[in-house]
Design an enzyme around this catalytic site. Sequence first.
Site, PDB file in Angstrom:
ATOM      1  N   CYS A  39       0.670  -1.265  -0.023  1.00 27.20           N
ATOM      2  CA  CYS A  39      -0.011   0.079  -0.088  1.00 27.20           C
ATOM      3  C   CYS A  39       0.900   1.278   0.066  1.00 27.20           C
ATOM      4  O   CYS A  39       0.722   1.978  -0.734  1.00 27.20           O
ATOM      5  CB  CYS A  39      -0.893  -0.015   1.267  1.00 27.20           C
ATOM      6  N   VAL A 237      -6.024 -10.242 -25.057  1.00 26.87           N
ATOM      7  CA  VAL A 237      -4.879 -10.303 -25.680  1.00 26.87           C
ATOM      8  C   VAL A 237      -4.600 -11.776 -26.228  1.00 26.87           C
ATOM      9  O   VAL A 237      -4.679 -12.879 -25.554  1.00 26.87           O
ATOM     10  CB  VAL A 237      -3.607  -9.972 -24.779  1.00 26.87           C
ATOM     11  N   HIS A 439     -23.145  25.565   4.407  1.00 24.10           N
ATOM     12  CA  HIS A 439     -23.420  25.801   3.058  1.00 24.10           C
ATOM     13  C   HIS A 439     -22.196  26.995   2.657  1.00 24.10           C
ATOM     14  O   HIS A 439     -22.309  28.053   3.760  1.00 24.10           O
ATOM     15  CB  HIS A 439     -24.623  26.692   2.666  1.00 24.10           C
TER      16      HIS A 439
END
Length: 459
Positions: A39, A237, A439
């Site tokens: 990771c 492929v 907001h």
Amino acid sequence: MYDLIVIGMGPGGYEAVLTALRKKLNVAVVEKSKLGGNCLNRACIPTKYLRSGAHSIEKLSKLKNYGIMIESYSIDYKTAFESKEKAIGFLRKSLEQLLKSKKVPVFNGKGRIVGKNQVEVSYPDGKIEVIEGKNIIIATGSYPASVGKLVPDGNYIITTEDYMEKLDTLPSSMLVVGGGVAGCEIGFIAKTYGCNVYIVELQDRLLPSNTVSTEISKNLLRKFNSIGIKTFFNTTVEDFSIENSKVNVKLSNGESLTVDKILLTVGRKPNTNDIDTIGIEKDEKGFIKVNQYLQTNYENIYAIGDVVNSPMLAHVAAYEAKIALHNIMSDRKKTPDYSLTPWAIFSGYEIGYVGLNEETAKSKGIEVVSGYFPYTYNEKAVDELDSEGYVRLYFEKNSKKLIGADVVGIGASEIIHEIAVFVKEGYTAEQVHEFIYFHPSLSEIFAFASYDVAVGKLF
């Protein structure tokens, strides 16, 4: 004898050690490669670093709207790669310093369990040492899978790990085999930094998982088409050859391509080969079998993360580590619940989703109504010049309780957690709608996405 031996120091191993230290356990770490695991070093963190760069490149053309005039600029992928290495190097060094400060011994070799309480450490110089622990956690992660004749050679056919750890200069062209999360993330990064990208996918869409709604896949495909990523679906492929430092590829649909590299992104396999000599049980795919408490067939040996058959996500590994530590320390055992695992994808769009979507709900016999709102009319997204995307909320038809959500657009990986809490708490459409949101914010888009279901349709 140590209280706990952790084999593998990725996100699961790190969380296990951190939790164990907080519980005053005497811990030892066995790690054959770099601390931080796949990771930190080769996947989640470097991918998001480079995706941030790619997203910034996309945004450059919009800066004139802020009165910022950039007459010209150049893109140097090598510099981005080197800066990425510095960033993850800092994080890895921080982890090393933490372990050192807490006097946690790190055995830099390959760990193999040779007894119920014994771990054999094989060092690169051939030396072998056996350490003992009352409890053992296996957190050795996974490795890239290959398919058919496409076997990674580190040069012409590369894995995601090769790309993130070794490829400091982008090729001029690349075929990505696999249109899942890794293929879509790296494909977008490579294209935006100047590589000509093709994606071939065996199934009929990008992100071909039932946890990903077809609506998300269609939106991402439109984005890829707009930036010039060529996709081939229901295609494989068929053959390839290497000539004059190029890879000639024949596809199963009859088309041919010539590229500099093939990137394999066809999934991962659990890193459990030669993990023990004592008969720890595994399934036919190599995943370690665990009970509901994450115990193997040895009650003092636990397994977490990619080595068990749960979602292959770093945060799931960390979650399982906490459960394993609890169960080591307590007689009142806990079991993992993956139903509200948040997912995020960083590609042409930032994508987040949690809970059920229309397809997965239908498979469970749940009737759904949904609410939708585009980022186009969200003031914060408009302010950020990032108004592509949408939110779709899924509600159970009769109770109108929230059961899941898709978020496509800026901030998706962050605000999806808010929705996860709403789902967990059983919020109805009315409660989601009437929640007081700041907001302007991205989060207030949830009030508008729940409007039709909570109050009634306007159009």
